[in-house]
Design a protein around this motif. Structure first.
Motif, PDB file in Angstrom:
ATOM      1  N   HIS A  21     -15.086  14.308  18.772  1.00 12.37           N
ATOM      2  CA  HIS A  21     -13.653  14.428  18.537  1.00 12.37           C
ATOM      3  C   HIS A  21     -12.955  13.185  19.060  1.00 12.37           C
ATOM      4  O   HIS A  21     -13.158  12.771  20.197  1.00 12.37           O
ATOM      5  N   ASP A  36      -5.322  16.393  16.570  1.00 13.68           N
ATOM      6  CA  ASP A  36      -5.270  16.846  15.181  1.00 13.68           C
ATOM      7  C   ASP A  36      -6.506  17.675  14.813  1.00 13.68           C
ATOM      8  O   ASP A  36      -6.512  18.348  13.784  1.00 13.68           O
ATOM      9  N   ARG A  37      -7.538  17.612  15.651  1.00  9.82           N
ATOM     10  CA  ARG A  37      -8.756  18.362  15.366  1.00  9.82           C
ATOM     11  C   ARG A  37      -8.981  19.491  16.371  1.00  9.82           C
ATOM     12  O   ARG A  37     -10.086  19.981  16.518  1.00  9.82           O
ATOM     13  N   CYS A  39      -8.004  23.459  17.573  1.00 12.82           N
ATOM     14  CA  CYS A  39      -7.772  24.715  16.848  1.00 12.82           C
ATOM     15  C   CYS A  39      -6.277  25.013  16.726  1.00 12.82           C
ATOM     16  O   CYS A  39      -5.459  24.556  17.522  1.00 12.82           O
ATOM     17  N   CYS A  40      -5.963  25.796  15.711  1.00 15.90           N
ATOM     18  CA  CYS A  40      -4.587  26.210  15.458  1.00 15.90           C
ATOM     19  C   CYS A  40      -4.538  27.740  15.450  1.00 15.90           C
ATOM     20  O   CYS A  40      -5.323  28.382  14.758  1.00 15.90           O
ATOM     21  N   LEU A  71      -5.685  28.764   5.646  1.00 11.68           N
ATOM     22  CA  LEU A  71      -5.810  27.463   6.297  1.00 11.68           C
ATOM     23  C   LEU A  71      -6.429  27.519   7.685  1.00 11.68           C
ATOM     24  O   LEU A  71      -7.266  26.698   8.036  1.00 11.68           O
ATOM     25  N   SER A  72      -6.021  28.484   8.518  1.00 12.36           N
ATOM     26  CA  SER A  72      -6.366  28.460   9.938  1.00 12.36           C
ATOM     27  C   SER A  72      -7.858  28.565  10.192  1.00 12.36           C
ATOM     28  O   SER A  72      -8.424  27.802  10.983  1.00 12.36           O
ATOM     29  N   ARG A  75      -9.806  25.427   9.206  1.00 14.96           N
ATOM     30  CA  ARG A  75      -9.502  24.338  10.143  1.00 14.96           C
ATOM     31  C   ARG A  75     -10.216  24.559  11.472  1.00 14.96           C
ATOM     32  O   ARG A  75     -10.832  23.636  12.029  1.00 14.96           O
ATOM     33  N   ASN A  76     -10.156  25.782  11.991  1.00 13.25           N
ATOM     34  CA  ASN A  76     -10.738  26.051  13.302  1.00 13.25           C
ATOM     35  C   ASN A  76     -12.255  26.006  13.278  1.00 13.25           C
ATOM     36  O   ASN A  76     -12.891  25.572  14.240  1.00 13.25           O
ATOM     37  N   ASP A  78     -13.973  24.042  11.426  1.00 14.46           N
ATOM     38  CA  ASP A  78     -14.290  22.605  11.425  1.00 14.46           C
ATOM     39  C   ASP A  78     -14.064  22.011  12.813  1.00 14.46           C
ATOM     40  O   ASP A  78     -14.878  21.213  13.301  1.00 14.46           O
ATOM     41  N   ALA A  79     -12.980  22.436  13.480  1.00 15.74           N
ATOM     42  CA  ALA A  79     -12.680  21.896  14.808  1.00 15.74           C
ATOM     43  C   ALA A  79     -13.779  22.226  15.809  1.00 15.74           C
ATOM     44  O   ALA A  79     -14.106  21.415  16.683  1.00 15.74           O
TER      45      ALA A  79
END
Length: 344
Positions: A21, A36-37, A39-40, A71-72, A75-76, A78-79
């Motif tokens: 990261h 930006d990477r 978790c959201c 989306l979440s 994204r998470n 991948d993070a």
């Protein structure tokens, strides 16, 4: 940044351990974090469960719920460098879109990465999928102000490379390491569902109900997941606890005759109508259930008041958890000899 008990890991150190990261600052000789990477979070629930029967064998990856949106979760995953192609089963706790909203995007992501593994993924659901569910606020709880986004249809799941398995009864998955409950018996007097829960009815059911909203506060399609860890006891995942977390725990104890080690998920005690349940719930978990749980991780719909009350009774055993948190629960066969069935 809150101090966590042994076995719990915050998100940031996991990123540092992965060494992928951000960039590495050669001059300062340290990595630079890439926020930006990270978790959201979103208003929903999703947990990745990894289980082993023994330390030498392969692990099983089971995804419990998929959050509220498209989306979440992607994204998470991948993070956190999740090997989504290894997840061969998604268990949906119940038909509410804050738990199913990420399902189709997850299946598409998994399919895109499944080059050398079977493309289909089992989607384990309760067969009673409503056409729509709505929210009717108090004091009357009879006038619907909005509908939740529609849950994925069985056809849409199949089209996204999911293989639907509908189960109304309890069953074991993930090489028999994960138990998925059937319907949860409602035995307490004070856990009466969600007063404003509504369901839209079309084409089926009683003629006078067709094309109308009907009361659906019990959410009878809800299920929980349990893992029996040797030397520890049961780890319970209850995504929303519409049935009431006390009813969930009582059913798990009745099924397994084992103590409860950890409770993870939403306790659905947020909001003024649930306030009166908090003291009775906390009293059961801390005093009436013997032994009481070692850890409780109230998330999602648990509410601030419930967290405060649980922290007052459990201290550091009430753990602030959320997206990005990793928990390791390691079994101990010798310690299991001293673990007895709980009483309440």
């Amino acid at each position: 940044m809150t101090k966590l008990p042994p076995g719990f890991t915050h998100e940031l150190p996991q990123h540092l351990q992965q060494h992928n990261h951000g960039v590495f600052d050669e001059q300062k000789e340290v990595p630079v974090l890439d926020f930006d990477r990270f978790c959201c979070r979103a208003h929903g629930f999703s947990a990745l469960i990894e289980t082993w029967q023994d330390s030498e064998g392969p692990s099983q990856l089971t995804l419990f719920d998929t959050g509220p949106d498209s989306l979440s979760l992607a994204r998470n995953a991948d993070a956190m460098n999740i090997p989504v192609e290894r997840i061969d089963r998604v268990v949906i706790s119940h038909w509410h879109s804050d738990h199913t909203g990420g399902l189709l995007s997850f299946l598409r992501l998994r399919s895109a990465r499944s080059i050398n593994v079977p493309p289909s993924c089992v989607v384990d659901v309760h067969p009673d999928r409503p056409i729509a569910r709505g929210i009717a606020p108090g004091p009357g709880y009879d006038s619907v102000i909005c509908a939740l986004p529609p849950d994925p249809t069985f056809a849409a799941i199949e089209k996204a490379s999911g293989r639907v398995e509908a189960h109304a009864e309890g069953h074991c998955v993930a090489a028999d390491t994960v138990y998925v409950s059937g319907g949860i018996p409602r035995v307490t007097e004070y856990e009466v569902g969600i007063l404003g829960g509504m369901r839209w009815v079309e084409g089926a059911g009683k003629p006078e109900q067709r094309g109308k909203w009907i009361k659906d506060g019990l959410i009878t399609d809800e299920r929980y997941v349990a893992i029996d860890v040797i030397g520890k006891g049961l780890v319970i995942f209850s995504a929303c606890s519409h049935a009431g977390i006390v009813n969930v725990v009582k059913d798990a104890v009745e099924c397994f005759k084992r103590p409860i080690y950890m409770i993870i998920g939403g306790l659905h005690l947020a909001g003024p109508e649930f306030g009166p349940r908090i003291p009775m719930t906390v009293d059961f978990l801390s005093s009436k259930l013997k032994p009481s749980p070692m850890y409780i991780l109230p998330m999602h719909c648990s509410g601030f008041q419930a967290k405060v009350a649980l922290e007052a009774e459990f201290g550091e055993g009430c753990v602030p958890a959320g997206v990005g948190i990793k928990i390791d629960v390691v079994g101990d066969s010798e310690a299991d000899k001293t673990v007895f069935p709980p009483t309440y």
